[in-house]
Each structure stands twice: as structure tokens, then as C-alpha cells.
Design a protein around this motif. Structure first.
Motif, PDB file in Angstrom:
ATOM      1  N   LEU A  76       0.807  -1.215   0.000  1.00 55.54           N
ATOM      2  CA  LEU A  76       0.000   0.000   0.000  1.00 55.54           C
ATOM      3  C   LEU A  76       0.846   1.272   0.000  1.00 55.54           C
ATOM      4  CD1 LEU A  76      -2.977   0.786   0.066  1.00 55.54           C
ATOM      5  CD2 LEU A  76      -2.866   0.764   2.537  1.00 55.54           C
ATOM      6  N   PHE A  77       1.989   1.251   0.679  1.00 54.66           N
ATOM      7  CA  PHE A  77       2.696   2.503   0.918  1.00 54.66           C
ATOM      8  C   PHE A  77       4.037   2.661   0.221  1.00 54.66           C
ATOM      9  CE2 PHE A  77       0.062   2.067   4.816  1.00 54.66           C
ATOM     10  CZ  PHE A  77      -0.875   2.984   4.411  1.00 54.66           C
ATOM     11  N   VAL A  78       4.504   1.679  -0.510  1.00 53.19           N
ATOM     12  CA  VAL A  78       5.767   1.847  -1.237  1.00 53.19           C
ATOM     13  C   VAL A  78       5.682   3.000  -2.244  1.00 53.19           C
ATOM     14  CG1 VAL A  78       7.251   0.725  -2.953  1.00 53.19           C
ATOM     15  CG2 VAL A  78       6.713  -0.442  -0.830  1.00 53.19           C
ATOM     16  N   PRO A  79       4.592   3.143  -3.004  1.00 50.92           N
ATOM     17  CA  PRO A  79       4.535   4.304  -3.915  1.00 50.92           C
ATOM     18  C   PRO A  79       4.570   5.650  -3.192  1.00 50.92           C
ATOM     19  CG  PRO A  79       2.911   2.669  -4.563  1.00 50.92           C
ATOM     20  CD  PRO A  79       3.455   2.237  -3.234  1.00 50.92           C
ATOM     21  N   ALA A  80       3.888   5.755  -2.068  1.00 42.74           N
ATOM     22  CA  ALA A  80       3.871   7.024  -1.333  1.00 42.74           C
ATOM     23  C   ALA A  80       5.245   7.341  -0.765  1.00 42.74           C
ATOM     24  CB  ALA A  80       2.836   6.973  -0.221  1.00 42.74           C
ATOM     25  N   ILE A  81       5.902   6.354  -0.203  1.00 44.34           N
ATOM     26  CA  ILE A  81       7.234   6.585   0.369  1.00 44.34           C
ATOM     27  C   ILE A  81       8.233   6.909  -0.742  1.00 44.34           C
ATOM     28  CG2 ILE A  81       9.123   5.478   1.619  1.00 44.34           C
ATOM     29  CD1 ILE A  81       6.917   4.011   3.249  1.00 44.34           C
ATOM     30  N   SER A  82       8.125   6.209  -1.873  1.00 46.66           N
ATOM     31  CA  SER A  82       9.008   6.502  -3.011  1.00 46.66           C
ATOM     32  C   SER A  82       8.798   7.921  -3.516  1.00 46.66           C
ATOM     33  CB  SER A  82       8.755   5.510  -4.144  1.00 46.66           C
ATOM     34  OG  SER A  82       9.021   4.205  -3.715  1.00 46.66           O
ATOM     35  N   SER A  83       7.549   8.350  -3.560  1.00 48.23           N
ATOM     36  CA  SER A  83       7.251   9.721  -3.987  1.00 48.23           C
ATOM     37  C   SER A  83       7.850  10.730  -3.012  1.00 48.23           C
ATOM     38  CB  SER A  83       5.741   9.909  -4.079  1.00 48.23           C
ATOM     39  OG  SER A  83       5.430  11.243  -4.342  1.00 48.23           O
ATOM     40  N   GLY A  84       7.758  10.436  -1.723  1.00 55.58           N
ATOM     41  CA  GLY A  84       8.375  11.315  -0.731  1.00 55.58           C
ATOM     42  C   GLY A  84       9.883  11.391  -0.891  1.00 55.58           C
ATOM     43  N   LEU A  85      10.498  10.255  -1.226  1.00 55.62           N
ATOM     44  CA  LEU A  85      11.947  10.247  -1.456  1.00 55.62           C
ATOM     45  C   LEU A  85      12.314  11.067  -2.696  1.00 55.62           C
ATOM     46  CD1 LEU A  85      12.770   6.521  -0.646  1.00 55.62           C
ATOM     47  CD2 LEU A  85      13.421   8.528   0.685  1.00 55.62           C
TER      48      LEU A  85
END
Length: 161
Positions: A76-85
Motif C-alpha cells: 500500500l505505501f511503497v509508492p507514497a514513500i518513493s514519492s516522498g523520497l
């Protein structure tokens, strides 16, 4: 000018896949969030019915449930964390460009750096879901808070404790 072209092509590529990504990620959020609440509720039921006997079956089942829960969270959250990075890297790029601008002696290079800084500032690489939900490190926390809130509501409505 080559750096501006490279950055522009990266941002254009992200913009080209934004609509399909928004659709797929919104569907994923809508489908996985209730699953997280249900998984936690089923874990509470299993914990409530636990009679205190330490056996390998109970522990292995509980560990598998926790692993599935963590896997759902990761999906669920890999895309959001990647976007934050990515957004963080763009901010680091702007900081380095500002520092380079302070050290630059050539007016031509300084003008090019200023142009690049203004372009990156005008088109930052920050992803949002349908231009409403910002995809960064705060999204997992918000979803976790939502899951905890609904878990409390479900426990109260079912009179579990």
C-alpha cells in the motif's frame, strides 16, 4: 541546458503516467484499507479467544497473520514513500544548485544555474493522488490513524471488550 532537458523529460514522463497511476493507486487504497482493518479485527478475535497455552500452531498462525499485515502495508505505501523520497531529492538538488550559484564566478554559468533553479521550482517532482492527496511519508501515518479509528469503532460496535 542539458540538465534542464533531462529534468524536463523526467517530469514529463511522470506526468504521462499520472492518470493511470492515480486510478490504480486509488483502487488499491480503497481495497486494501478495509482489509487492514479486517485483518486487525480478526487478530483481536484470535487474541481474545487465546486460552494461554503456548503452542507452535497458535504462534505460527499469529506470525503469519502479522506477516500478511505487514505485506499489505508495504504494498500500500511503497509508492507514497518513493514519492516522498523523490520530492526530497528534488529539494536536495535545489539546495545544491543554490550553493553552486553562490560559488559560481562565470555569469553565463550563473544564468544557466538560475534558469535551472527557476525551472525546478516551477515544476517540482511531487506526486499527488488526483491533485488532492499528497503522496509522501504522511500518507502511511494518515491511513494507519484511519485504521486505528475504525478498529476502535468496530470493537465498540461489536462489544468485543
Amino acid at each position: 541546458m542539458e540538465c534542464i532537458d533531462i529534468y524536463k523529460s523526467i517530469v514529463d514522463t511522470v506526468d504521462n503516467v499520472k492518470t493511470p497511476f492515480d486510478i490504480l493507486y486509488a483502487v488499491t487504497l480503497v481495497n486494501f484499507t478495509p482489509n487492514l482493518v479486517l485483518s486487525a479485527y480478526l487478530g483481536l478475535i484470535k487474541l481474545k479467544t487465546y486460552n494461554g497455552d503456548v503452542n507452535i500452531g497458535f504462534l505460527s498462525g499469529y506470525m503469519i497473520r502479522i506477516m500478511y499485515y505487514l505485506q499489505d502495508f508495504a504494498i500500500l505505501f511503497v509508492p507514497a514513500i518513493s514519492s516522498g523520497l523523490m520530492a526530497h531529492q528534488v529539494k536536495e538538488l535545489l539546495n545544491r544548485l543554490q550553493n553552486r550559484l553562490l560559488q559560481e564566478r562565470s555569469e553565463d554559468h550563473a544564468a544557466t544555474i538560475e534558469l535551472f533553479i527557476s525551472y525546478v521550482s516551477a515544476r517540482p517532482l511531487e506526486l499527488t493522488l488526483y491533485d488532492v492527496i499528497k503522496l509522501d511519508w504522511s500518507l502511511p501515518i494518515a491511513i494507519f490513524n484511519l485504521c486505528v479509528t475504525y478498529q476502535i469503532v468496530v470493537v465498540q460496535l461489536t462489544h468485543m471488550y
